[in-house]
Design a protein around this motif. Structure first.
Motif, PDB file in Angstrom:
ATOM      1  N   ASN A 100      -5.273  -2.144 -12.897  1.00 53.07           N
ATOM      2  CA  ASN A 100      -5.475  -3.317 -13.753  1.00 53.07           C
ATOM      3  C   ASN A 100      -5.824  -2.921 -15.182  1.00 53.07           C
ATOM      4  OD1 ASN A 100      -8.072  -2.374 -13.485  1.00 53.07           O
ATOM      5  ND2 ASN A 100      -8.939  -4.273 -12.663  1.00 53.07           N
ATOM      6  N   GLY A 101      -5.607  -1.652 -15.522  1.00 51.48           N
ATOM      7  CA  GLY A 101      -5.926  -1.162 -16.859  1.00 51.48           C
ATOM      8  C   GLY A 101      -7.313  -0.572 -16.966  1.00 51.48           C
ATOM      9  N   GLU A 102      -8.167  -0.916 -16.030  1.00 46.80           N
ATOM     10  CA  GLU A 102      -9.525  -0.387 -16.010  1.00 46.80           C
ATOM     11  C   GLU A 102      -9.762   0.498 -14.789  1.00 46.80           C
ATOM     12  OE1 GLU A 102     -11.678  -0.790 -18.418  1.00 46.80           O
ATOM     13  OE2 GLU A 102     -10.403  -2.149 -19.579  1.00 46.80           O
ATOM     14  N   GLN A 103      -9.137   0.133 -13.687  1.00 46.86           N
ATOM     15  CA  GLN A 103      -9.310   0.874 -12.442  1.00 46.86           C
ATOM     16  C   GLN A 103      -7.950   1.197 -11.838  1.00 46.86           C
ATOM     17  OE1 GLN A 103     -12.502  -0.455  -9.716  1.00 46.86           O
ATOM     18  NE2 GLN A 103     -12.702  -2.227 -11.057  1.00 46.86           N
ATOM     19  N   LEU A 104      -7.907   2.279 -11.074  1.00 49.01           N
ATOM     20  CA  LEU A 104      -6.697   2.664 -10.355  1.00 49.01           C
ATOM     21  C   LEU A 104      -7.075   2.931  -8.900  1.00 49.01           C
ATOM     22  CD1 LEU A 104      -3.820   4.887 -11.558  1.00 49.01           C
ATOM     23  CD2 LEU A 104      -4.766   5.278  -9.284  1.00 49.01           C
ATOM     24  N   ARG A 105      -6.380   2.260  -7.999  1.00 52.74           N
ATOM     25  CA  ARG A 105      -6.656   2.411  -6.568  1.00 52.74           C
ATOM     26  C   ARG A 105      -5.379   2.809  -5.836  1.00 52.74           C
ATOM     27  NH1 ARG A 105     -11.258  -0.586  -4.909  1.00 52.74           N
ATOM     28  NH2 ARG A 105     -12.735  -0.579  -6.643  1.00 52.74           N
ATOM     29  N   LEU A 106      -5.530   3.609  -4.786  1.00 55.29           N
ATOM     30  CA  LEU A 106      -4.421   3.960  -3.906  1.00 55.29           C
ATOM     31  C   LEU A 106      -4.652   3.328  -2.539  1.00 55.29           C
ATOM     32  CD1 LEU A 106      -3.760   7.745  -4.663  1.00 55.29           C
ATOM     33  CD2 LEU A 106      -2.399   5.783  -5.389  1.00 55.29           C
ATOM     34  N   LEU A 107      -3.602   2.712  -2.007  1.00 58.05           N
ATOM     35  CA  LEU A 107      -3.665   2.121  -0.676  1.00 58.05           C
ATOM     36  C   LEU A 107      -2.764   2.916   0.262  1.00 58.05           C
ATOM     37  CD1 LEU A 107      -3.340  -1.698  -1.533  1.00 58.05           C
ATOM     38  CD2 LEU A 107      -5.377  -0.249  -1.600  1.00 58.05           C
ATOM     39  N   PHE A 108      -3.195   3.041   1.516  1.00 59.83           N
ATOM     40  CA  PHE A 108      -2.449   3.813   2.500  1.00 59.83           C
ATOM     41  C   PHE A 108      -2.139   2.942   3.718  1.00 59.83           C
ATOM     42  CE2 PHE A 108      -5.068   6.660   0.002  1.00 59.83           C
ATOM     43  CZ  PHE A 108      -4.165   7.642  -0.381  1.00 59.83           C
ATOM     44  N   TYR A 109      -1.035   3.253   4.366  1.00 57.91           N
ATOM     45  CA  TYR A 109      -0.603   2.487   5.536  1.00 57.91           C
ATOM     46  C   TYR A 109      -1.587   2.678   6.682  1.00 57.91           C
ATOM     47  CZ  TYR A 109       2.513   0.871   9.284  1.00 57.91           C
ATOM     48  OH  TYR A 109       3.067   0.203  10.354  1.00 57.91           O
ATOM     49  N   ASN A 110      -2.011   1.574   7.283  1.00 62.57           N
ATOM     50  CA  ASN A 110      -2.996   1.652   8.370  1.00 62.57           C
ATOM     51  C   ASN A 110      -2.361   1.730   9.758  1.00 62.57           C
ATOM     52  OD1 ASN A 110      -2.095  -0.956   8.799  1.00 62.57           O
ATOM     53  ND2 ASN A 110      -4.005  -1.948   8.165  1.00 62.57           N
ATOM     54  N   GLY A 111      -1.026   1.869   9.794  1.00 58.52           N
ATOM     55  CA  GLY A 111      -0.341   2.045  11.073  1.00 58.52           C
ATOM     56  C   GLY A 111      -0.092   0.766  11.843  1.00 58.52           C
ATOM     57  N   LEU A 112      -0.362  -0.387  11.216  1.00 55.86           N
ATOM     58  CA  LEU A 112      -0.212  -1.665  11.908  1.00 55.86           C
ATOM     59  C   LEU A 112       0.985  -2.439  11.367  1.00 55.86           C
ATOM     60  CD1 LEU A 112      -3.967  -2.749  11.984  1.00 55.86           C
ATOM     61  CD2 LEU A 112      -2.644  -1.631  13.800  1.00 55.86           C
ATOM     62  N   ALA A 113       1.888  -2.807  12.274  1.00 54.64           N
ATOM     63  CA  ALA A 113       3.068  -3.584  11.899  1.00 54.64           C
ATOM     64  C   ALA A 113       3.357  -4.601  12.991  1.00 54.64           C
ATOM     65  CB  ALA A 113       4.274  -2.669  11.699  1.00 54.64           C
ATOM     66  N   PRO A 132      -9.410  -3.439   2.177  1.00 57.89           N
ATOM     67  CA  PRO A 132      -9.052  -3.232   0.765  1.00 57.89           C
ATOM     68  C   PRO A 132      -8.420  -1.880   0.446  1.00 57.89           C
ATOM     69  CG  PRO A 132     -11.165  -4.337   0.918  1.00 57.89           C
ATOM     70  CD  PRO A 132     -10.791  -3.946   2.315  1.00 57.89           C
ATOM     71  N   GLY A 133      -8.553  -0.883   1.317  1.00 63.50           N
ATOM     72  CA  GLY A 133      -7.964   0.426   1.037  1.00 63.50           C
ATOM     73  C   GLY A 133      -6.682   0.700   1.797  1.00 63.50           C
ATOM     74  N   THR A 134      -6.178  -0.308   2.514  1.00 64.43           N
ATOM     75  CA  THR A 134      -4.993  -0.091   3.345  1.00 64.43           C
ATOM     76  C   THR A 134      -3.991  -1.228   3.167  1.00 64.43           C
ATOM     77  OG1 THR A 134      -5.846  -1.288   5.283  1.00 64.43           O
ATOM     78  CG2 THR A 134      -6.430   1.050   5.077  1.00 64.43           C
ATOM     79  N   PHE A 135      -2.801  -1.032   3.749  1.00 67.30           N
ATOM     80  CA  PHE A 135      -1.827  -2.118   3.817  1.00 67.30           C
ATOM     81  C   PHE A 135      -1.165  -2.108   5.190  1.00 67.30           C
ATOM     82  CE2 PHE A 135       0.646   1.484   2.191  1.00 67.30           C
ATOM     83  CZ  PHE A 135       1.829   1.418   2.910  1.00 67.30           C
ATOM     84  N   SER A 136      -0.626  -3.262   5.577  1.00 66.79           N
ATOM     85  CA  SER A 136       0.083  -3.416   6.845  1.00 66.79           C
ATOM     86  C   SER A 136       1.472  -3.975   6.570  1.00 66.79           C
ATOM     87  CB  SER A 136      -0.680  -4.361   7.786  1.00 66.79           C
ATOM     88  OG  SER A 136      -1.953  -3.862   8.099  1.00 66.79           O
ATOM     89  N   LEU A 137       2.298  -4.036   7.622  1.00 65.76           N
ATOM     90  CA  LEU A 137       3.660  -4.548   7.499  1.00 65.76           C
ATOM     91  C   LEU A 137       3.859  -5.758   8.401  1.00 65.76           C
ATOM     92  CD1 LEU A 137       5.789  -1.263   7.572  1.00 65.76           C
ATOM     93  CD2 LEU A 137       4.955  -2.507   5.576  1.00 65.76           C
ATOM     94  N   LEU A 138       4.597  -6.730   7.875  1.00 67.25           N
ATOM     95  CA  LEU A 138       4.934  -7.926   8.632  1.00 67.25           C
ATOM     96  C   LEU A 138       6.439  -8.129   8.490  1.00 67.25           C
ATOM     97  CD1 LEU A 138       3.261  -9.915  10.284  1.00 67.25           C
ATOM     98  CD2 LEU A 138       3.068 -11.348   8.256  1.00 67.25           C
ATOM     99  N   SER A 139       7.187  -7.715   9.511  1.00 68.31           N
ATOM    100  CA  SER A 139       8.646  -7.718   9.400  1.00 68.31           C
ATOM    101  C   SER A 139       9.209  -9.127   9.517  1.00 68.31           C
ATOM    102  CB  SER A 139       9.266  -6.815  10.465  1.00 68.31           C
ATOM    103  OG  SER A 139       9.078  -7.360  11.760  1.00 68.31           O
TER     104      SER A 139
END
Length: 208
Positions: A100-113, A132-139
């Motif tokens: 967002n110009g002030e902070q940089l975050r990395l998100l990693f896949y949590n293995g859930l789809a 907040p530190g992960t992402f999931s998939l919804l096909s």
């Protein structure tokens, strides 16, 4: 489709893309338009290059406003992606960068789809497992179920939402911008800049 065929298709797409870039630039120069600045032209060119050089296409991005610490902010974001050509994209090796110009975050896949099926997008039970530190998939389209069973996007018809939940300190209030970069491995990244709109609705479009 073998590797040579994929390479040929990708090279053809690149060629067409660069022809389009040249056509846009030539049109601006010849017409002498005063409404298009050099900055606007660079932005258009960068968007075209980004689109054709990425293995992934971003089809749509939506977010949902909710009350966080007394303010209406977007915390849940769903990014609809599909591959440019049929290929194996291992989602377990994908990362997402947020800035967002002030902070940089990395998100990693949590293995859930899971599959969206008949659920409402932002009310799907899978959101309960997204931190907040992960992402999931919804096909949404996955003929061979590879996204759910193997965490692999392998056809150019496959489509899936990436579900991510922003940390409270970078959740987007009206007017905020957020730079999102999807980084497959291997492959070139795909970057978009989101801006939270003024809206009377909870669910808003951030990119289309």
């Amino acid at each position: 489709m073998n590797d040579q065929a994929k390479l040929g298709i990708f090279a053809g797409i690149l060629l067409i893309g660069f022809i389009l870039i040249g056509a846009v630039s030539a049109s601006v120069i010849l017409t002498g338009s005063k409404n298009i600045s050099e900055e606007d032209l660079n932005k258009i060119t960068n968007e075209v290059v980004d689109e054709i050089c990425s293995y992934l296409q971003i089809k749509h991005i939506v977010g949902k406003y909710q009350t966080i610490q007394g303010e209406e902010k977007i915390q849940k974001i769903a990014i609809l992606i599909k591959p440019l050509v049929s290929q194996d994209i291992d989602v377990s090796r994908m990362t997402i960068e947020l800035s967002n110009g002030e902070q940089l975050r990395l998100l990693f896949y949590n293995g859930l789809a899971e599959s969206l099926n008949f659920h409402s997008l932002f009310e799907h039970p899978l959101w309960d497992s997204v931190t907040p530190g992960t992402f999931s998939l919804l096909s949404t389209i996955d003929d061979d179920n590879s996204i759910i069973t193997s965490h692999v996007i392998n056809k150019n018809t496959d489509m899936t939402f990436i579900l991510l939940k922003l940390p409270d300190d970078i959740a987007m209030k009206y007017g905020d911008e957020l730079r999102v970069t999807i980084l497959p491995s291997p492959g070139m990244g795909r970057t978009v800049t989101l801006e939270s709109p003024l809206s009377t609705k909870h669910v808003v479009t951030l990119y289309e």
